[in-house]
Scaffold this motif. Structure first.
Motif, PDB file in Angstrom:
ATOM      1  N   GLY A 118       1.040   0.556 -13.716  1.00 53.44           N
ATOM      2  CA  GLY A 118       1.165  -0.489 -12.710  1.00 53.44           C
ATOM      3  C   GLY A 118       2.505  -1.159 -12.765  1.00 53.44           C
ATOM      4  O   GLY A 118       3.465  -0.658 -13.333  1.00 53.44           O
ATOM      5  N   PHE A 140      -3.568  -1.244  -8.502  1.00 56.11           N
ATOM      6  CA  PHE A 140      -3.001  -2.475  -7.959  1.00 56.11           C
ATOM      7  C   PHE A 140      -4.009  -3.592  -8.139  1.00 56.11           C
ATOM      8  O   PHE A 140      -5.212  -3.413  -7.918  1.00 56.11           O
ATOM      9  CB  PHE A 140      -2.646  -2.333  -6.474  1.00 56.11           C
ATOM     10  N   THR A 154      -4.749  -5.411   1.066  1.00 54.43           N
ATOM     11  CA  THR A 154      -4.424  -4.004   0.812  1.00 54.43           C
ATOM     12  C   THR A 154      -5.666  -3.177   1.105  1.00 54.43           C
ATOM     13  O   THR A 154      -6.736  -3.424   0.527  1.00 54.43           O
ATOM     14  CB  THR A 154      -3.989  -3.787  -0.646  1.00 54.43           C
ATOM     15  N   GLY A 176      -2.523 -10.679  -4.347  1.00 52.54           N
ATOM     16  CA  GLY A 176      -1.527  -9.888  -5.052  1.00 52.54           C
ATOM     17  C   GLY A 176      -0.153 -10.017  -4.435  1.00 52.54           C
ATOM     18  O   GLY A 176       0.027 -10.550  -3.336  1.00 52.54           O
ATOM     19  N   GLU A 230       4.560  -5.512  -4.147  1.00 52.93           N
ATOM     20  CA  GLU A 230       3.915  -4.539  -5.018  1.00 52.93           C
ATOM     21  C   GLU A 230       2.749  -3.867  -4.294  1.00 52.93           C
ATOM     22  O   GLU A 230       2.460  -2.685  -4.529  1.00 52.93           O
ATOM     23  CB  GLU A 230       3.429  -5.212  -6.298  1.00 52.93           C
ATOM     24  N   ALA A 231       2.083  -4.616  -3.404  1.00 50.31           N
ATOM     25  CA  ALA A 231       1.012  -4.022  -2.607  1.00 50.31           C
ATOM     26  C   ALA A 231       1.571  -2.936  -1.703  1.00 50.31           C
ATOM     27  O   ALA A 231       0.958  -1.868  -1.533  1.00 50.31           O
ATOM     28  CB  ALA A 231       0.316  -5.105  -1.786  1.00 50.31           C
ATOM     29  N   PHE A 291       2.217   0.143  -3.757  1.00 48.87           N
ATOM     30  CA  PHE A 291       0.955   0.822  -4.072  1.00 48.87           C
ATOM     31  C   PHE A 291       0.467   1.602  -2.859  1.00 48.87           C
ATOM     32  O   PHE A 291       0.045   2.768  -2.977  1.00 48.87           O
ATOM     33  CB  PHE A 291      -0.089  -0.212  -4.505  1.00 48.87           C
TER      34      PHE A 291
END
Length: 371
Positions: free
Chosen positions: A90, A268, A329, A344, A348-349, A352
Motif C-alpha cells: 500500500g 486501499f 472509491t 481516504g 492515493e484512491a 489504487f
C-alpha cells in the motif's frame, strides 16, 4: 550520537553553501557584470553589489525550511527498512517532510545561528573586496569599525531562518491531514522569502544602532514563535505515527485472514480512520474487509471481518468520484454490485483505482508493466 554529528555537519555544509551561492551575485555585481543579459553582458553599478549580496543572503535564509525538506527516511536507514517492510502493498508511511521537526531541539536552534554566522563571515569577505566601502554611520560603512553592524546582520539572518522554520513547522503539521494548508504555507514561505530579501537589502544603509534594535526584536519574536510551532508539529507527528501503527496492525490482521497460497497484491484504506474498511486485491479474489474485535483501531493486530468478496474474473475496473457522503472509491464487476469505500486520500484512491483497472484490462499491475 552519530546521527547528531551528521546533522551538525549537514547544517554547517548548508550554511557554508548558501553563503557561497550568495557570494556569486555579489562578486559579479562588484565586477560590474550583469549575467541576466545573456546576449550582451551589460554593466551594473558596483555600488549595488552589497545590497544584492545581502538580498540573496536573506532570501536563502528565508527558505531554510525547504532546505530541510525530505519526504522519506534516508535510504538504508533503519526507519526506511522498517517502513518498507511494514506496508509492502500500500501507500508507504509518510514521514514529516521537514527534517528539523524530526531532529533534536539543539539541532533545530543551531540552524539559525550557524547559517547567520556563515552569512556574516561572507559579508566581511565581501567588504574586503567591495569597490563601495559604504558611508560612515551605516551598517555597511561601519562593518569593520564596530561590532554593532555584524550583530545586526547576525540577528537579522538568524531571525529570518527562525521565521522560515516556524512556517515550515506549521506546514509540516498539516502535511498529512490538510494538504491545502501545507501548500498555502509553503507558497507563503516563498513569497515572504522574496519580500524579506528585498526589504533586507536596505539594512546596509541603516544606522548600526537602528538596525541592531530592529533585528534584535525580530530575533526575539521569531525564536519565541518557533518553540510552540515545533511543539505543535511534533505533536501532530505523534498522532500520525499512531495512525500509521494502527493501519499497519490492520493490514497485519488482514494478512492473517488470507488462505494458504493467497498473496495480497494491492489494497486501499482510509489511513486516518484505522477502524475503517479496506479494499484489497489478492491473487485469488477481490475483497472488502473491516477490522473487528478489540484490536480495531489499535496498534495491535486484531480480527478482520470479510464483508464482501468477488472472483478476479469478475473484475471490470475501478473508479473514484466525489459524492455527498465523501470521496468514494468503487470497484466494478460483471454480474454483481460494486464494492465501495468512502474516505481516504483522494490521490492515493486514484492510484489504487488506476492500478486495479490496469489489473483488470492487462492482467498486470502498473509496476509490473514498467519492469
Amino acid at each position: 550520537m552519530n546521527r547528531d554529528r551528521r546533522s551538525t555537519r549537514t547544517t554547517l555544509v548548508f550554511g557554508i553553501g548558501f553563503a557561497v551561492f550568495a557570494s556569486i551575485p555579489f562578486f559579479l555585481a562588484n565586477a560590474g557584470i550583469n549575467p541576466l543579459r545573456t546576449h550582451v553582458l551589460r554593466g551594473i553599478n558596483p555600488d549595488q553589489a552589497p545590497s544584492i549580496g545581502i538580498l540573496v543572503l536573506f532570501f536563502f535564509s528565508a527558505i531554510a525550511a525547504f532546505a530541510f525538506y525530505e519526504d522519506k527516511s534516508p535510504a538504508g536507514s533503519s526507519a526506511a527498512r522498517t517502513q518498507q517492510a511494514a506496508d509492502l502493498h500500500g501507500v508507504k508511511r509518510k514521514q514529516p517532510p521537514t527534517a528539523f521537526v524530526r531532529g533534536s531541539w539543539p539541532r533545530v536552534f543551531a540552524v539559525g545561528p550557524v547559517w547567520a554566522v556563515c552569512g556574516v563571515i561572507a559579508a566581511f569577505v565581501w567588504h574586503a573586496f567591495a569597490k563601495d566601502s559604504g558611508m560612515p554611520g551605516t551598517v555597511w560603512g561601519d562593518l569593520t569599525l564596530s561590532p554593532l553592524p555584524a550583530f545586526a546582520l547576525l540577528f537579522g539572518l538568524w531571525a529570518t531562518v527562525n521565521l522560515s522554520l516556524t512556517l515550515g513547522a506549521i506546514a509540516d503539521a498539516f502535511h498529512r491531514t490538510l494538504w491545502a494548508i501545507f501548500l498555502i504555507v509553503s507558497i507563503l514561505i516563498a513569497i515572504l522569502a522574496i519580500t524579506i530579501g528585498v526589504v533586507a537589502s536596505n539594512i546596509l544603509t541603516m544606522s548600526p544602532v537602528a538596525a541592531l534594535a530592529v533585528t534584535a526584536v525580530c530575533l526575539i519574536i521569531t525564536t519565541v514563535a518557533l518553540i510552540p510551532a515545533r511543539l505543535f508539529a511534533v505533536a501532530r507527528a505523534r498522532v500520525t505515527n499512531r495512525i500509521d501503527a494502527a493501519h499497519e496492525a490492520r493490514m497485519q490482521s488482514l494478512l492473517m485472514t488470507l488462505a494458504a497460497g493467497e498473496n495480497l497484491m494491492l489494497h486501499f484504506a482510509d489511513r486516518e480512520n484505522p477502524a475503517g474498511q479496506i479494499l484489497a486485491a489478492t491473487n485469488q479474489r477481490l475483497l472488502l474487509a473491516a477490522p473487528a474485535g478489540p484490536g480495531a483501531g489499535s496498534a495491535r493486530p486484531g480480527q478482520t471481518r470479510i464483508l464482501d468478496q468477488a472472483h478476479p474474473g469478475q473484475l471490470r475496473g475501478a473508479s473514484t468520484e466525489f459524492r455527498p457522503a465523501g470521496h468514494t472509491t468503487s470497484v466494478h464487476f460483471r454480474d454483481r454490485p460494486d464494492m465501495e469505500l468512502v474516505g481516504g486520500d483522494p490521490s492515493e484512491a486514484d492510484k489504487f483505482a488506476e492500478a486495479l483497472t490496469s489489473l483488470a484490462t492487462t492482467g498486470r499491475l502498473p509496476q509490473e508493466e514498467d519492469t
